[in-house]
Design an enzyme around this catalytic site. Structure first.
Site, PDB file in Angstrom:
ATOM      1  N   GLU A 117       4.086  -4.773  -2.544  1.00 45.96           N
ATOM      2  CA  GLU A 117       2.741  -4.434  -2.075  1.00 45.96           C
ATOM      3  C   GLU A 117       1.754  -5.559  -2.394  1.00 45.96           C
ATOM      4  O   GLU A 117       0.758  -5.734  -1.698  1.00 45.96           O
ATOM      5  CB  GLU A 117       2.277  -3.104  -2.705  1.00 45.96           C
ATOM      6  CG  GLU A 117       1.098  -2.486  -1.977  1.00 45.96           C
ATOM      7  CD  GLU A 117       0.796  -1.040  -2.386  1.00 45.96           C
ATOM      8  OE1 GLU A 117       1.552  -0.450  -3.182  1.00 45.96           O
ATOM      9  OE2 GLU A 117      -0.219  -0.496  -1.915  1.00 45.96           O
ATOM     10  N   HIS A 124      29.725  -1.881  -7.865  1.00 46.98           N
ATOM     11  CA  HIS A 124      30.637  -1.197  -6.944  1.00 46.98           C
ATOM     12  C   HIS A 124      29.887  -0.771  -5.698  1.00 46.98           C
ATOM     13  O   HIS A 124      30.265   0.191  -5.033  1.00 46.98           O
ATOM     14  CB  HIS A 124      31.271   0.001  -7.656  1.00 46.98           C
ATOM     15  CG  HIS A 124      32.035  -0.418  -8.859  1.00 46.98           C
ATOM     16  ND1 HIS A 124      33.403  -0.651  -8.851  1.00 46.98           N
ATOM     17  CD2 HIS A 124      31.623  -0.714 -10.117  1.00 46.98           C
ATOM     18  CE1 HIS A 124      33.786  -1.045 -10.047  1.00 46.98           C
ATOM     19  NE2 HIS A 124      32.726  -1.103 -10.833  1.00 46.98           N
ATOM     20  N   LYS A 161      -2.517   5.327   7.049  1.00 42.95           N
ATOM     21  CA  LYS A 161      -3.386   6.353   6.426  1.00 42.95           C
ATOM     22  C   LYS A 161      -4.369   6.882   7.455  1.00 42.95           C
ATOM     23  O   LYS A 161      -4.590   8.090   7.554  1.00 42.95           O
ATOM     24  CB  LYS A 161      -4.197   5.743   5.275  1.00 42.95           C
ATOM     25  CG  LYS A 161      -3.463   5.645   3.969  1.00 42.95           C
ATOM     26  CD  LYS A 161      -4.480   5.292   2.881  1.00 42.95           C
ATOM     27  CE  LYS A 161      -3.807   4.653   1.698  1.00 42.95           C
ATOM     28  NZ  LYS A 161      -4.724   4.080   0.739  1.00 42.95           N
TER      29      LYS A 161
HETATM   30  O1  PA5 Z   1      -1.011  -0.123  -5.946  1.00 40.10           O
HETATM   31  C1  PA5 Z   1      -1.804   0.491  -5.272  1.00 40.10           C
HETATM   32  O2  PA5 Z   1      -3.012   0.178  -5.204  1.00 40.10           O
HETATM   33  C2  PA5 Z   1      -1.375   1.713  -4.489  1.00 40.10           C
HETATM   34  O3  PA5 Z   1       0.006   1.873  -4.547  1.00 40.10           O
HETATM   35  C3  PA5 Z   1      -2.056   2.957  -5.041  1.00 40.10           C
HETATM   36  O4  PA5 Z   1      -1.705   3.124  -6.385  1.00 40.10           O
HETATM   37  C4  PA5 Z   1      -1.666   4.196  -4.236  1.00 40.10           C
HETATM   38  O5  PA5 Z   1      -1.952   4.004  -2.878  1.00 40.10           O
HETATM   39  C5  PA5 Z   1      -2.403   5.423  -4.737  1.00 40.10           C
HETATM   40  O6  PA5 Z   1      -3.775   5.204  -4.674  1.00 40.10           O
HETATM   41  P1  PA5 Z   1      -4.783   6.128  -5.434  1.00 40.10           P
HETATM   42  O7  PA5 Z   1      -4.626   5.905  -6.896  1.00 40.10           O
HETATM   43  O8  PA5 Z   1      -6.131   5.718  -4.949  1.00 40.10           O
HETATM   44  O9  PA5 Z   1      -4.461   7.548  -5.075  1.00 40.10           O
END
Ligand code: PA5
Length: 461
Positions: free
Chosen positions: A292, A321, A435
């Protein structure tokens, strides 16, 4: 303190494929100085907060006090959080609590609560868990920095209604603690209006960099993890990485070598392979952090780059394996990062039974811990002989200081790697579109529903 061994990325140990150490010590070390300065500059501007979490002793004290204040009121803690808001708690639980924690009786858990993490709104998981738990004795930690993540908010609504029917609306707030942005967002507003206790996610700490904030610290403290030790380990690693000398900075080496492998060596797939089940979740945590943070459409000046490595998780010896065949003989596009653990705890002796049966006899007199470690060494050597690079992060044992140091090592490596790729490792614009479509499809005001689902029936076979 973990040690990073990168010999098997370099030419002397990996002839023909490995990087020339002279280049690492020359141009790449020069480049790293710029990367280091860039990250230090962003830190100085307050943009990157996770470096400072080990030193946030007031926050740690507050987290611990809050955890203590619940005493033994609850036999279950359920974290509701997704992505960076859920993976840290699961990683801490799986690495640091006794195996099978949630299946143990109260005595086996030292009268501490069970810890569940609900990160997916899958009714097949959520319904049965809620049916199984005594909700009167369950505390829900809703973790969302934004306070608006659909999956987490939906879980909160489902649980709140169930609890309310069970304990009454006036008592329901006693079953919640919110971990969220210190000033804004829906969770913050609800907490303020209803007097629900909260813990802050610092505004300059993003989800996937938040495990050492109350996001990970509170569930850890509730289950008896020594959060001071966790932070001490993280702090020691942060101090160790305070140098622009590449050869002395483990996070710098990790980032530089993996970035080089991806961009010049044709190896953009980075496999994290711990040897030991307790670190399986750590590999999933890494997968999110690396993917990410570094997979981006544009660089920091807005130019299209569509770049980023692909992280993959594996576990030794199980994946010997499974995926190892691919790592050994498939495309030469992978680097394996092993996590080695010197002290696996009780080593479990293998008895010398069937001594005259060749397939079993040689195992007698060794231990399971020894077998696991020898398998790691063998896999490392097999990859080397096949001309496939790897590196190893060596831990003395899996404990709170080591885990804190590991989190910090990979988080720092990630922001350095972001600078090397020229992208911003702190944002995630690519997840926004799905989203928005979800919101549109569920009828949220201000979001339009695209027309999808008009598939040509001839191609649905
Ligand atoms: O790393 C990140 O920013 C994302 O993976 C968030 O943690 C995830 O989208 C959850 O977001 P939030 O804490 O606003 O619910």
């Amino acid at each position: 303190m973990p040690v990073l061994d990168v010999n098997l990325m370099l030419a002397p140990s990996l002839p023909g494929v490995g990087l020339d150490p002279a280049r690492l010590n020359g141009a790449m070390a020069e480049r790293f100085r710029e990367v280091y300065d860039d990250i230090e500059g962003r830190r100085a501007k307050g943009e990157i907060g996770f470096f400072d979490l080990p030193w946030a002793s007031d926050t740690a004290r507050r987290v611990q006090e809050m955890a203590n204040s619940f005493g033994q009121c609850f036999e279950n803690v359920v974290v509701l959080g997704i992505g960076g808001s859920g993976l840290g708690a699961a990683t801490l639980r799986d690495a640091l609590l006794d195996p099978g924690w949630n299946e143990r009786d109260e005595e086996g858990r030292d009268y501490l609560p069970r810890l569940y993490v609900l990160d997916n709104p899958d009714p097949a998981t959520v319904g049965p868990l809620l049916d199984r738990l005594d909700l009167r004795r369950t505390l829900f930690n809703v973790v969302s920095k934004s306070g608006s993540t659909a999956e987490t908010m939906a879980l909160y609504l489902v649980i709140r209604e169930r609890l309310s029917a069970l304990v009454g609306e006036d008592k329901v707030r006693g079953h919640f603690i919110f971990t969220t942005d210190p000033v804004q967002g829906a969770l913050r507003r609800i907490a303020d209006a209803e007097g629900i206790p909260t813990l802050p996610v610092p505004s300059n700490v993003g989800g996937r960099f938040s495990v050492l904030s109350p996001v990970g610290l509170w569930p850890a403290a509730m289950t008896g993890v020594a959060i001071d030790d966790l932070l001490a380990g993280a702090g020691a690693m942060e101090v160790r990485c305070r140098t622009h000398e590449l050869a002395e900075n483990p996070a710098g080496l990790l980032a530089t070598l993996l970035h080089h492998a991806a961009t010049e060596g044709g190896m953009p797939i980075h496999v994290l392979m711990p040897y030991g089940d307790r670190l399986c979740s750590f590999a999933l945590w890494f997968q999110q952090l690396w993917g990410e943070s570094l997979g981006k459409a544009v660089d920091r000046s807005g130019v299209a780059v569509h770049t980023g490595p692909t992280p993959l998780s594996a576990v030794g010896a199980t994946d010997q394996h499974s995926q190892l065949q691919l790592f050994m003989e498939g495309p030469r596009d992978k680097v394996v990062i092993f996590l080695a653990v010197e002290d696996q705890g009780e080593p479990l002796a293998i008895p010398a039974l069937h001594a005259d049966t060749a397939e079993l006899g040689y195992l007698g007199g060794h231990t399971l811990g020894e077998l696991l470690d020898v398998e790691r060494l063998a896999t490392t050597e097999a990859l080397r002989q096949a001309g496939r690079p790897s590196m190893t992060v060596e831990l003395e044992r899996v404990d709170a200081p080591a885990l804190g140091a590991l989190f910090m090592l990979f988080q720092i490596a990630t922001v350095y790697a972001g600078a090397l790729y020229g992208v911003d490792p702190l944002d995630q614009p690519g997840v926004e579109l799905s989203k928005r479509i979800t919101h549109g499809l569920l009828g949220r005001e201000g979001f339009s529903a695209p027309s999808i689902g008009n598939a040509d029936p001839r191609w649905r076979v």
